[in-house]
Design a protein around this motif. Structure first.
Motif, PDB file in Angstrom:
ATOM      1  N   ASP A 142       0.730  -1.089   0.242  1.00 48.49           N
ATOM      2  CA  ASP A 142      -0.100   0.068   0.242  1.00 48.49           C
ATOM      3  C   ASP A 142       0.783   1.057   0.038  1.00 48.49           C
ATOM      4  O   ASP A 142       0.652   2.424  -0.604  1.00 48.49           O
ATOM      5  CB  ASP A 142      -1.042   0.167   0.947  1.00 48.49           C
ATOM      6  N   GLN A 143       1.911   0.984   0.565  1.00 48.94           N
ATOM      7  CA  GLN A 143       2.799   2.821   0.666  1.00 48.94           C
ATOM      8  C   GLN A 143       3.599   2.925  -0.373  1.00 48.94           C
ATOM      9  O   GLN A 143       3.508   3.751  -0.655  1.00 48.94           O
ATOM     10  CB  GLN A 143       4.334   2.451   1.868  1.00 48.94           C
ATOM     11  N   HIS A 144       3.757   1.341  -1.333  1.00 55.16           N
ATOM     12  CA  HIS A 144       4.456   1.802  -2.279  1.00 55.16           C
ATOM     13  C   HIS A 144       3.907   2.385  -3.521  1.00 55.16           C
ATOM     14  O   HIS A 144       4.117   2.727  -4.439  1.00 55.16           O
ATOM     15  CB  HIS A 144       5.055   0.477  -2.641  1.00 55.16           C
ATOM     16  N   ALA A 145       1.668   1.451  -3.283  1.00 51.83           N
ATOM     17  CA  ALA A 145       0.941   1.978  -4.184  1.00 51.83           C
ATOM     18  C   ALA A 145       1.066   4.053  -3.851  1.00 51.83           C
ATOM     19  O   ALA A 145       1.168   4.494  -4.945  1.00 51.83           O
ATOM     20  CB  ALA A 145      -0.135   1.745  -3.907  1.00 51.83           C
ATOM     21  N   THR A 146       0.881   4.389  -2.636  1.00 49.11           N
ATOM     22  CA  THR A 146       0.448   5.345  -2.765  1.00 49.11           C
ATOM     23  C   THR A 146       1.577   6.891  -2.992  1.00 49.11           C
ATOM     24  O   THR A 146       1.914   6.998  -3.753  1.00 49.11           O
ATOM     25  CB  THR A 146       0.475   5.454  -1.089  1.00 49.11           C
ATOM     26  N   GLN A 147       2.747   5.672  -2.896  1.00 45.06           N
ATOM     27  CA  GLN A 147       4.215   6.802  -3.301  1.00 45.06           C
ATOM     28  C   GLN A 147       4.059   6.761  -4.699  1.00 45.06           C
ATOM     29  O   GLN A 147       4.922   8.124  -5.715  1.00 45.06           O
ATOM     30  CB  GLN A 147       5.416   6.025  -2.925  1.00 45.06           C
ATOM     31  N   ALA A 148       3.582   5.917  -5.740  1.00 38.46           N
ATOM     32  CA  ALA A 148       3.694   5.917  -7.154  1.00 38.46           C
ATOM     33  C   ALA A 148       3.143   6.769  -7.780  1.00 38.46           C
ATOM     34  O   ALA A 148       2.479   7.513  -8.896  1.00 38.46           O
ATOM     35  CB  ALA A 148       3.688   4.317  -7.313  1.00 38.46           C
ATOM     36  N   GLY A 149       1.079   6.882  -7.028  1.00 36.17           N
ATOM     37  CA  GLY A 149       0.601   7.285  -6.863  1.00 36.17           C
ATOM     38  C   GLY A 149       0.708   9.385  -6.492  1.00 36.17           C
ATOM     39  O   GLY A 149       0.530  10.031  -7.956  1.00 36.17           O
TER      40      GLY A 149
END
Length: 467
Positions: free
Chosen positions: A460-467
């Protein structure tokens, strides 16, 4: 290659597709046995020559090797046995099986086999020997034993299967009922034994070992403190008849106690100490009982801190080592036995180091004492009579080995290392020994869930940072 054609060495260019006969060529204990398959078969009632290699290997080679293994020379034409020399009943066949196989071979489970033969003799001994060629008699035996455990029935069937194969190799039977379309031994229904020993139960067993160091109490519930009180009062001038009444014992027993004819403090008994050391040894080494009892002081290597289990002492004939930690209770016990000498048996007699073959009576007595039951015997020297209580306790000595391996598995020892420690030939056997506790399963599932949540959070953290 046991079956071959020697004609190639003589210049035959069509071998092995030629018409020359097949030959046996077997090495056994440094001696070579060579013989024509046809000569061997004709001497044993064959009606035609053996032209197929498959027939030679499947039908006649097992009989050839069986005669060699039994000590016979197959190259010598066998004499025709008359009807009187052949076993007529199953009892006679079982007796012959014991004389020529069980008593002749160096078997590790000889006592168990003899016990099985005794049961089979009682159940099937009156039948003709040819009845074992058909499944009817064995199926009836299985039906009579439906109240027994599946594993117990399977052991009897396995013994009957080996008996039939052994008898066929010696022309005592013509067929066996155990084959693909006949009787089968189904092992998948055997109940897996999962008896675990808690730390509290282990402590009760170790505490009960102290009671084994006391002489037999017969009908009187005495201990060393009571005996010392009786002797001190007798020295103070209290009459023996009053002591007998006060402590609820007979006058004759009171007289023997006062005169130190029994409960002699100078005669130190060591049965309890020996059993305590054996329980610790079984739980800390995971050895089989026979392997553990044959460990000698010379098998303990102090520099490397391990115990060597010799190949000839192992059930699977695999040599292995069992490490022990410095300062552990196993090491302290091993050091106490060093003074007995290198040839002394570590788990044998505590004072002489002599080998002890069986301690079943002491183990059953210990189980009863650990569960607050006074052992009773019908006569001196017999086993304890409290069989119902022992069945309720349901603790076998081999369960200590299961518990040792299960504890190591709970602590994270890999299964392949447990296999080396236990001396199992197959890792499947090791997995059957690993009885996981419910608490360890819960801990493993909780750790798995925590790892999964942590992984999802990272995603989830990686997806947030990528967004």
């Amino acid at each position: 290659m046991a079956v071959r054609k020697p004609c190639r060495s003589r210049g035959c260019k069509r071998s092995p597709r030629c018409d020359h006969p097949w030959w046996f060529d077997v090495m056994h204990r440094g001696k070579r046995y060579r013989m024509s398959v046809n000569d061997f078969a004709y001497a044993r009632d064959a009606t035609r020559s053996i032209a197929s290699k498959q027939e030679a290997e499947k039908v006649w080679e097992p009989k050839f090797i069986a005669e060699i293994a039994s000590g016979k020379d197959p190259r010598i034409t066998p004499t025709r046995d008359d009807a009187e020399s052949r076993p007529a009943t199953v009892a006679q066949l079982l007796k012959l099986y014991r004389e020529r196989y069980v008593d002749a071979e160096p078997l590790k489970s000889r006592s168990s086999i003899i016990s099985q033969l005794s049961v089979l003799t009682n159940e099937l001994g009156q039948l003709p020997a040819a009845a074992l060629e058909r499944p009817d008699a064995i199926e009836e035996f299985t039906r009579r034993y439906t109240d027994r455990a599946v594993a117990t029935r399977n052991r009897y069937l396995a013994r009957l299967r080996h008996l039939c194969n052994w008898a066929i190799g010696r022309d005592l039977l013509a067929a066996t009922p155990f084959h693909r379309r006949g009787l089968k031994i189904v092992t998948k229904n055997e109940r897996k034994r999962d008896r675990r020993i808690s730390e509290a139960e282990e402590q009760r067993l170790l505490d009960a070992c102290k009671l084994l160091n006391e002489p037999p109490r017969t009908t009187a519930r005495l201990n060393w403190e009571v005996v010392q009180e009786i002797r001190s009062r007798a020295q103070a001038g209290v009459p023996q008849h009053e002591l007998a009444t006060t402590f609820n014992i007979s006058r004759a027993l009171c007289n023997e106690i006062v005169r130190c004819r029994i409960w002699d403090p100078d005669a130190k008994l060591t049965v309890g100490d020996e059993m305590r050391d054996r329980i610790i040894g079984a739980l800390d080494t995971g050895c089989r009982r026979g392997e553990m009892m044959k460990i000698q002081n010379k098998h303990v290597e102090w520099q490397r801190r391990w115990i060597r289990i010799l190949k000839e002492h192992s059930k699977t004939e695999v040599a292995r080592v069992i490490p022990f930690e410095p300062g552990s209770r196993l090491e302290k016990f091993l050091r106490r036995r060093v003074f007995l000498g290198p040839d002394a048996y570590v788990f044998g007699n505590a004072t002489t180091g002599e080998y002890v073959g069986s301690f079943r009576s002491a183990w059953e007595t210990l189980l009863l004492l650990a569960n607050d039951t006074e052992p009773t015997r019908h006569a001196r020297g017999q086993r304890v009579a409290d069989r119902v209580v022992l069945e309720r306790i349901d603790l076998h000595w081999h369960d200590l080995r299961h518990e040792a391996l299960s504890r190591l598995a709970d602590d994270g020892v890999p299964v392949h290392e447990l296999q080396l420690l236990a001396g199992h030939a197959s890792i499947t056997t090791t997995q059957r020994y690993m009885n996981a506790r419910a608490s360890s399963l819960a801990t493993s599932m909780r750790a798995a869930r925590e790892r999964r949540l942590a992984r999802l959070n990272r995603e989830d953290q990686h997806a947030t940072q990528a967004g």
